[in-house]
Design a protein around this motif. Structure first.
Motif, short mmCIF file in Angstrom:
data_model
loop_
_atom_site.label_atom_id
_atom_site.label_comp_id
_atom_site.label_asym_id
_atom_site.label_seq_id
_atom_site.Cartn_x
_atom_site.Cartn_y
_atom_site.Cartn_z
N PHE A 362 0.84 -1.20 0.00
CA PHE A 362 0.00 0.00 0.00
C PHE A 362 0.87 1.25 0.00
O PHE A 362 0.54 2.25 -0.63
CB PHE A 362 -0.91 -0.01 1.23
N TYR A 363 1.99 1.21 0.73
CA TYR A 363 2.90 2.35 0.80
C TYR A 363 3.91 2.35 -0.35
O TYR A 363 4.68 3.30 -0.49
CB TYR A 363 3.66 2.34 2.12
N GLU A 364 3.94 1.32 -1.13
CA GLU A 364 4.89 1.20 -2.22
C GLU A 364 4.18 1.43 -3.55
O GLU A 364 4.25 2.50 -4.14
CB GLU A 364 5.54 -0.19 -2.18
N ARG A 365 3.44 0.46 -4.01
CA ARG A 365 2.73 0.59 -5.28
C ARG A 365 1.49 1.46 -5.15
O ARG A 365 1.12 2.19 -6.09
CB ARG A 365 2.34 -0.80 -5.79
N GLY A 366 0.81 1.39 -4.00
CA GLY A 366 -0.44 2.12 -3.84
C GLY A 366 -0.30 3.62 -4.03
O GLY A 366 -1.22 4.28 -4.51
N VAL A 367 0.84 4.19 -3.65
CA VAL A 367 1.05 5.63 -3.78
C VAL A 367 1.00 6.08 -5.23
O VAL A 367 0.47 7.14 -5.55
CB VAL A 367 2.40 6.03 -3.14
N THR A 368 1.55 5.25 -6.12
CA THR A 368 1.63 5.64 -7.53
C THR A 368 0.57 4.96 -8.39
O THR A 368 0.56 5.14 -9.61
CB THR A 368 3.03 5.34 -8.08
N HIS A 369 -0.33 4.20 -7.77
CA HIS A 369 -1.46 3.59 -8.47
C HIS A 369 -2.74 3.90 -7.70
O HIS A 369 -3.42 3.00 -7.19
CB HIS A 369 -1.27 2.08 -8.61
N PRO A 370 -3.11 5.18 -7.63
CA PRO A 370 -4.29 5.56 -6.85
C PRO A 370 -5.59 5.00 -7.41
O PRO A 370 -6.58 4.93 -6.69
CB PRO A 370 -4.27 7.10 -6.92
N ASP A 371 -5.60 4.62 -8.68
CA ASP A 371 -6.80 4.02 -9.25
C ASP A 371 -7.14 2.72 -8.54
O ASP A 371 -8.32 2.39 -8.32
CB ASP A 371 -6.62 3.79 -10.74
N GLU A 372 -6.11 1.95 -8.16
CA GLU A 372 -6.34 0.69 -7.44
C GLU A 372 -6.86 0.95 -6.03
O GLU A 372 -7.75 0.24 -5.55
CB GLU A 372 -5.05 -0.11 -7.40
N VAL A 373 -6.30 1.97 -5.37
CA VAL A 373 -6.76 2.32 -4.03
C VAL A 373 -8.21 2.80 -4.08
O VAL A 373 -9.04 2.41 -3.26
CB VAL A 373 -5.85 3.40 -3.41
N LEU A 374 -8.49 3.65 -5.06
CA LEU A 374 -9.85 4.19 -5.20
C LEU A 374 -10.87 3.08 -5.42
O LEU A 374 -11.96 3.10 -4.83
CB LEU A 374 -9.90 5.19 -6.35
N ALA A 375 -10.53 2.11 -6.25
CA ALA A 375 -11.45 1.00 -6.52
C ALA A 375 -11.74 0.23 -5.24
O ALA A 375 -12.89 -0.16 -4.97
CB ALA A 375 -10.88 0.08 -7.58
N ASP A 376 -10.71 0.00 -4.42
CA ASP A 376 -10.91 -0.66 -3.13
C ASP A 376 -11.89 0.13 -2.27
O ASP A 376 -12.80 -0.43 -1.65
CB ASP A 376 -9.58 -0.80 -2.39
N LEU A 377 -11.68 1.45 -2.20
CA LEU A 377 -12.52 2.28 -1.34
C LEU A 377 -13.97 2.30 -1.80
O LEU A 377 -14.89 2.24 -0.97
CB LEU A 377 -11.96 3.71 -1.29
N ILE A 378 -14.18 2.38 -3.09
CA ILE A 378 -15.56 2.36 -3.60
C ILE A 378 -16.22 1.02 -3.29
O ILE A 378 -17.40 0.95 -2.92
CB ILE A 378 -15.59 2.65 -5.11
N ALA A 379 -15.45 -0.06 -3.42
CA ALA A 379 -16.00 -1.38 -3.13
C ALA A 379 -16.34 -1.54 -1.65
O ALA A 379 -17.25 -2.29 -1.29
CB ALA A 379 -15.02 -2.47 -3.55
N ILE A 380 -15.66 -0.80 -0.80
CA ILE A 380 -15.96 -0.83 0.64
C ILE A 380 -17.20 0.01 0.93
O ILE A 380 -18.13 -0.44 1.63
CB ILE A 380 -14.77 -0.29 1.46
N LEU A 381 -17.24 1.23 0.40
CA LEU A 381 -18.32 2.16 0.73
C LEU A 381 -19.59 1.91 -0.08
O LEU A 381 -20.69 2.14 0.41
CB LEU A 381 -17.84 3.60 0.48
N HIS A 382 -19.43 1.43 -1.32
CA HIS A 382 -20.57 1.19 -2.20
C HIS A 382 -20.37 -0.15 -2.92
O HIS A 382 -20.12 -0.17 -4.14
CB HIS A 382 -20.71 2.32 -3.23
N PRO A 383 -20.44 -1.25 -2.21
CA PRO A 383 -20.13 -2.55 -2.81
C PRO A 383 -20.99 -2.90 -4.02
O PRO A 383 -20.56 -3.67 -4.88
CB PRO A 383 -20.38 -3.53 -1.66
#
Length: 399
Positions: A362-383
């Motif tokens: 998350f602190y390595e690839r996640g910083v430069t791939h925010p699209d992946e982080v965003l998809a995780d968050l949407i799946a959490i908040l709006h599955p």
């Protein structure tokens, strides 16, 4: 005199032999082994433009690129918190040393594409991997923090060396290795002047001081300037940006879901402000919280009671800790049990992808791939918006 003509340094407790040889301004900057490698100029033409593909910076504000015929100027506006801007001349290998304007008189000159790079921050590693230039990586500050499989393979086979221990940079080792460039982790270091005096350029790499998910991801273009991969960087970033916007659109009309962000650390709860990268990601994912309207880029320091009063009823809690179960949550502080998200079991931690020595992707690839982080968050908040989503970084804590 150029660093490529010497091996030198003044080190605490030892002396490195200085080797010099005569040179002239008409001599190409680099006459190392491999000077005729791909990306180098073999027959210099002063009228030619050696950058047919030029990067455009659209989101990042903490670095800029300026193009001349045979060199680029990379400027980092704030190489570390409070630091003054620093510029670096990136000269295409095989070109003669240019006549620089007064504002660049003291700027370090770095031959590109680089062939040997030392990296202090793991956030730089995924950029190198994405550009297909992993072979230039020869040193990592602390390999224990590395989680990505590609880099770990090179660490295991001895291709990448450790050059720092307990945040202490091994100056002698770095000078002996003589990398083309060292990328800092966005902090100042008393060892840097010694390295620079030895002819080893140090770039103040501080993508974390840029605000916004896409701004941080756009630092791939700074890495491209060092590795000669501008075209590939544009393609990689274009895909990330396009996917980020596409995913954001899926949650645009969804009702905002209240969340709790952060956790206590030594008695203080840091709540990301709405203008921070985390705040932007949560907003784009269709979430809201007490500081969502705060346009600042940093965080707000609170105590437990304040967070409980403002966000304690939120349905979801997003954390980045070492917790692996709900038992870990209440063991850290019994008061957490009063949060609505804990009572309903909706506590999500960004620790799904850990390396064998504890590094968190998350602190390595996640910083430069925010699209992946965003998809995780949407799946959490709006599955319902991303059915069947396979989580990359976040996982729900079990009982």
């Amino acid at each position: 005199m150029n660093r490529w003509w010497r091996r030198a340094a003044v080190l605490i407790g030892f002396v490195v032999v200085l080797v010099t040889s005569a040179c002239s301004t008409a001599t190409p900057v680099a006459e190392r082994a491999g000077a005729a490698a791909a990306g180098c100029i073999s027959d210099f033409d002063p009228a030619a433009d050696y950058f047919p593909v030029k990067s455009r910076i659209e989101h990042a504000t903490n670095f800029s690129l300026r193009y001349e015929r045979s060199y680029q100027v990379l400027t980092v506006n704030q190489p570390y918190p409070g630091g003054a801007p620093e510029s670096y001349v990136l000269l295409t290998c095989g070109a003669p040393a240019p006549q620089l304007p007064p504002d660049l008189a003291g700027a370090p000159m770095i031959e590109t594409p680089v062939r040997s790079l030392y990296s202090e921050s793991t956030t730089q590693l995924s950029l190198i991997v994405d550009l297909g230039t992993l072979d230039v990586l020869t040193g990592v500050g602390n390999p224990d923090f590395v989680s990505g499989a590609e880099v770990r393979t090179r660490i295991a086979d001895g291709s990448v060396a450790r050059f720092a221990e307990n945040q202490q940079l091994n100056t002698e080792q770095v000078i002996t290795a003589d990398p083309d460039v060292l990328l800092s982790q966005g902090t100042d270091n008393p060892a840097f002047p010694t390295l620079r005096n030895a002819g080893i350029p140090v770039i103040g790499w501080a993508e974390y001081l840029d605000s916004g998910p896409l701004a941080k991801a756009e630092w791939i273009k700074a890495m491209a300037a060092l590795t000669g991969q501008e075209e590939r960087a544009a393609a990689v970033f274009g895909e990330i940006e396009s996917r980020y916007r596409e995913i954001t659109a899926t949650a645009a009309a969804a009702p905002a879901v209240p969340v709790v962000l952060g956790n206590l650390y030594q008695g203080t709860w840091s709540v990301p402000a709405g203008g921070s990268t985390t705040g932007t990601l949560v907003r784009d994912a269709g979430g809201t919280y007490s500081e969502a309207g705060n346009s600042a880029a940093g965080s707000v320091q609170r105590d437990f009671e304040t967070v409980y009063a403002t966000d304690g009823a939120a349905a979801v809690w997003l954390v980045t800790t070492q917790w692996t179960s709900m038992a870990d949550v209440t063991a850290a502080d019994p008061r957490y049990a009063e949060l609505a998200a804990v009572k309903s079991g909706q506590v999500w931690n960004a620790n799904k992808r850990l390396g064998p020595t504890g590094g968190n992707e998350f602190y390595e690839r996640g910083v430069t791939h925010p699209d992946e982080v965003l998809a995780d968050l949407i799946a959490i908040l709006h599955p319902d918006l991303l059915p069947g989503h396979e989580f990359v970084y976040f996982q729900r804590l079990g009982s």
